[in-house]
Design a protein around this motif. Structure first.
Motif, mmCIF file in Angstrom:
data_model
loop_
_atom_site.group_PDB
_atom_site.id
_atom_site.type_symbol
_atom_site.label_atom_id
_atom_site.label_comp_id
_atom_site.label_asym_id
_atom_site.label_seq_id
_atom_site.Cartn_x
_atom_site.Cartn_y
_atom_site.Cartn_z
ATOM 1 N N HIS A 599 0.804 -1.217 0.000
ATOM 2 C CA HIS A 599 0.000 0.000 0.000
ATOM 3 C C HIS A 599 0.836 1.264 0.000
ATOM 4 N N CYS A 600 0.394 2.233 -0.739
ATOM 5 C CA CYS A 600 0.990 3.562 -0.705
ATOM 6 C C CYS A 600 0.732 4.148 0.687
ATOM 7 N N ALA A 601 1.738 4.820 1.236
ATOM 8 C CA ALA A 601 1.598 5.334 2.596
ATOM 9 C C ALA A 601 0.797 6.633 2.635
ATOM 10 N N HIS A 602 0.594 7.247 1.473
ATOM 11 C CA HIS A 602 0.023 8.597 1.455
ATOM 12 C C HIS A 602 -1.488 8.657 1.298
ATOM 13 N N CYS A 603 -2.092 7.550 0.881
ATOM 14 C CA CYS A 603 -3.527 7.669 0.597
ATOM 15 C C CYS A 603 -4.318 6.540 1.243
ATOM 16 N N GLN A 604 -3.894 6.126 2.457
ATOM 17 C CA GLN A 604 -4.612 5.051 3.125
ATOM 18 C C GLN A 604 -5.840 5.585 3.857
ATOM 19 N N LEU A 643 -6.654 4.927 -1.646
ATOM 20 C CA LEU A 643 -7.518 5.612 -2.596
ATOM 21 C C LEU A 643 -6.806 5.950 -3.904
ATOM 22 N N GLY A 644 -5.473 5.973 -3.842
ATOM 23 C CA GLY A 644 -4.718 6.387 -5.020
ATOM 24 C C GLY A 644 -4.429 7.872 -4.945
ATOM 25 N N CYS A 645 -3.192 8.250 -5.189
ATOM 26 C CA CYS A 645 -2.820 9.666 -5.136
ATOM 27 C C CYS A 645 -1.643 9.895 -6.060
ATOM 28 N N SER A 646 -1.131 11.106 -6.056
ATOM 29 C CA SER A 646 -0.051 11.409 -7.001
ATOM 30 C C SER A 646 1.239 10.671 -6.626
ATOM 31 N N HIS A 647 1.373 10.318 -5.330
ATOM 32 C CA HIS A 647 2.587 9.615 -4.914
ATOM 33 C C HIS A 647 2.671 8.222 -5.519
ATOM 34 N N CYS A 648 1.511 7.625 -5.773
ATOM 35 C CA CYS A 648 1.516 6.226 -6.225
ATOM 36 C C CYS A 648 0.968 6.123 -7.646
ATOM 37 N N ARG A 649 1.053 7.203 -8.401
ATOM 38 C CA ARG A 649 0.527 7.254 -9.767
ATOM 39 C C ARG A 649 -0.915 6.756 -9.793
HETATM 40 ZN ZN LIG Z 1 -1.058 6.917 -2.891
#
Ligand SMILES: [Zn+2]
Length: 720
Positions: A599-604, A643-649
């Motif tokens: 998981h991306c850490a920025h959009c959990q 949720l998905g964000c710019s950090h994880c494309r």
């Molecule tokens: Zn993300």
């Protein structure tokens, strides 16, 4: 000058200096920093560093640097299993006994201060210093101090609160094991260490301000004849600008490395060598720049072509794309791929367009679409770079390109495949400079890690890894090899291709055109007095047979084999015609693995099980599918999703982690392999009954921890 250096190198080390307090440390350490002082015969270099590095001669300094001595209780359990550590602990015990007797003799005979006559007396003398004046209270602490484990930088860091005593001991042991100085070992293993604080403390100790910042370090870099980049890396030193005549300024990760300092002094032929401690991060960044600098100055050796990017995505999309623009576009594509951490770049004609896709974290994603008419131009450009035959478009070809991207040397394997729409190219990016994780860091559960370390330290055995392409097994293999004592053991590999170069390992590459196969390579290796052998893959029966034989004749053999899980490896070997008796007696461990995205850490965010189930259904995962995998999602329990964000494309994932299934054979399991009618299912049940965790179970623990998702687990493990 020469004569006095001889004195420094061979002279009887003075054993009369003990570090009493900060002021003494400062005086003792700074004095030998400039070689002009050090080479003064009246004030020898060993005088100041004796207390720091221990009373040993120059030749053995790296070994003596961190004397192995620690009470057993101070060593973490996992480390104690390591045979090297075990040996050191034995030695520590022996020395402890020695210390007890000599120290008491000291008190009774009052010989304190007399010149040492033997090693025993010398040790007693050293301990005598600490004994005088005050009663040492705590037994464990006295033990460490007396045996001088925490000396020099280790001690300074502990005293200045930059490092816990426990970590200092552990790093000292690692330094000893690797035969390097304390600071180098610290740079390699920074777990729970604030390096900023540590280098600050080193700077205070030496009275020199350290280099923390990479751009500052790069700014101060200077061209230097006597220090080629490879040696700069080996000695971990970089040349800095110096305004004064006869003064060579260098930055070092380990400013306490006497051997390196002496080497620099001789090579530079400067009167004085000034040393600035440098933070390892800044060092490696600056080293990259230094390499590139050297490369440019020498006009390049054709190995790595620096890739400059002066185009953005918008430029590429807007451009008319004539022949003139093509190199810039190719550079842009390579650069983009590297920047995203892609393992492969696909350049594929679809009929209308030319599609560029990158494989990031194991999944392909569209990067850019170009007009279809550019396909031939782009393919030609890449083929020129890879030294392929540009005119040949109907036959598959393969080649390689070496490029420098942001000062990183990247090896790119290029393969072309003629399709009905034109040539499809796949570029595989191998970053030779990328850091290989240590075995402790690849995500093996504790129990499996201990077993694996145990099997790796055994003198012989066969350790097999399985998993599809891109499952991370190569990384695991290299991590295994890195954890082997390569000074004391001859480690030889035959690989296809050699993906990373490992220091101290002799790596050979398969070349089918020359007739060098895995089996042929292995045969040659066996004549090279090997201790540890790595065979890239047991692709055929002959290689598998030889790998088994090699392990039975007293070698530790690593290889990979095609099988679905760790139990399937046993079956596969038997299928390949290896006698079950030999299989049972050679295989010490079989590890299967897959990679799941984390998981991306920025959009959990937190949802409940109901939402998770709904999402899975929307993705086409049926309840039956979940049931067949044994996945049971409670509707009311909270779960972490992204949720998905710019950090994880906008994928919700960043990076990957391996899930493992590790099978270690015991006598009962071996008997089952040899016994009549070997049955894989029954064998698997038995292995599971012994506590073997499956990849799926491992993956589900990651889901529980919120590190990955159910849908990722189904994607990766749904079919197995
Ligand atoms: Zn993300």
């Amino acid at each position: 000058m020469n004569a006095s250096r001889e004195t420094v190198r061979r002279g009887e080390p003075s054993r009369s200096t003990a570090v009493e307090d900060d002021a003494t440390i400062l005086a003792d350490v700074t004095a030998p920093l400039t070689h002009a002082t050090a080479l003064d015969p009246d004030r020898t270099i060993v005088d100041g560093t004796d207390a720091l590095f221990g009373p040993e001669s120059d030749e053995t300094i790296s070994d003596a640097d961190q004397a192995p001595a620690t009470p057993e209780a101070e060593v973490p359990e996992a480390l104690r299993a390591n045979p090297v550590v075990a040996r050191l602990l034995e030695e520590a015990k022996r020395r402890s006994a020695l210390a007890q007797t000599t120290a008491s003799e000291q008190r009774t005979t009052s010989t304190f201060g007399a010149p040492p006559a033997s090693e025993t007396a010398a040790a007693a003398h050293e301990f005598g210093h600490h004994e005088t004046g005050h009663d040492v209270g705590h037994e464990g602490r006295r033990f460490q101090e007396e045996l001088g484990l925490l000396r020099g930088p280790a001690r300074a860091l502990v005293e200045r609160g930059a490092l816990s005593e426990r970590r200092a001991v552990s790093i000292s042991l690692q330094a000893r094991d690797a035969g390097v100085g304390f600071m180098r070992a610290l740079a390699a293993d920074r777990t729970n260490v604030d390096m900023q604080l540590a280098y600050g403390a080193i700077g205070k100790t030496l009275g020199v301000s350290p280099l923390f910042d990479k751009s500052e370090a790069i700014k101060r870099l200077v061209e230097c004849d006597w220090l080629p980049p490879d040696l700069a890396e080996q000695w971990q030193m970089l040349p800095l600008r110096s305004d004064r005549d006869g003064v060579a300024a260098i930055a070092m990760i380990d400013p306490f490395d006497l051997v390196a300092r002496d080497w620099a002094h001789r090579r530079s032929a400067a009167q004085t060598v000034e040393i600035t401690p440098i933070h390892p991060d800044a060092f490696f960044e600056a080293l990259r720049r230094y390499r590139a600098l050297k490369h440019e100055m020498e006009g390049g050796d054709g190995m790595f072509v620096p890739i400059a990017v002066n185009w953005t995505r918008a430029d590429v999309e807007r451009a008319e794309l004539t022949h003139l623009d093509v190199p810039a576009v190719v550079n842009y594509i390579l650069h983009r791929g590297y920047e995203q951490g892609a393992s492969d770049i696909h350049v594929e004609p679809t009929g209308e367009d030319l599609l560029v896709r990158c494989r990031v974290d194991g999944v392909l994603q569209e990067e850019i679409k170009l007009p279809g008419r550019t396909a031939n131009m782009l393919a030609s450009r890449i083929k020129v770079l890879a030294n392929l035959d540009v005119a040949e478009r109907r036959m598959p070809q393969d080649g390689r390109i070496g490029v420098l991207i942001q000062d990183h040397p990247i090896d790119i394997r290029v393969s072309s495949l003629p399709t009905v729409h034109g040539e499809k190219l796949v570029l595989r990016l191998l970053d030779e400079g990328a850091l290989r994780p240590r075995l402790e860091e690849i995500g093996l559960p504790d129990r499996e890690l201990r077993t694996l370390l145990d099997k790796i330290s055994a003198p012989f055995g066969l350790i097999l890894l399985s998993g599809p392409t891109g499952s991370g097994k190569t990384t695991t293999l290299y991590s295994c090899l890195s954890s082997i004592d390569r000074r004391g053991r001859n480690v030889v590999t035959v690989e296809d291709p050699v993906e990373y170069r490992l220091k101290g390992v002799h790596q050979t590459q398969v070349d089918e055109n020359l007739g060098l196969t895995f089996a042929g390579g292995l045969r040659a290796i066996l004549r090279q007095d090997p201790d540890v052998i790595m065979v890239g893959e047991c692709r055929d029966a002959e290689t598998a047979q030889m790998a088994v034989q090699a392990s039975l004749t007293g070698h530790l053999v690593f290889s990979t084999i095609h099988a679905n899980d760790s139990v399937g490896v046993v079956n596969r070997l038997i299928d390949m015609g290896v006698d079950p008796f030999l299989v049972a007696n050679s295989v010490s461990m079989s590890v299967a693995q897959r990679l799941v995205r984390v998981h991306c850490a920025h959009c959990q965010t937190v949802v409940d099980g109901r939402d998770v189930l709904a999402n899975l259904r929307a993705e086409g995962v049926s309840l039956e599918k979940l049931e067949s995998l044994g996945i049971d999602i409670a509707p009311d329990l909270p779960a972490i999703v992204t949720l998905g964000c710019s950090h994880c494309r906008h994928t919700g994932y960043a990076g990957r982690q391996a899930v493992f299934e590790a099978l270690a054979l015991d006598d009962d399991l071996r008997a089952m392999i040899i016994g009549e009618g070997f049955d894989v299912r029954r064998f698997r049940r038995e292995a599971r009954a012994r506590g073997m965790q499956s990849m799926l179970e491992h993956a589900l623990t990651l889901v529980e921890e919120g590190r990955t998702s159910y849908s990722e687990v189904v994607r990766v493990l749904g079919e197995s």
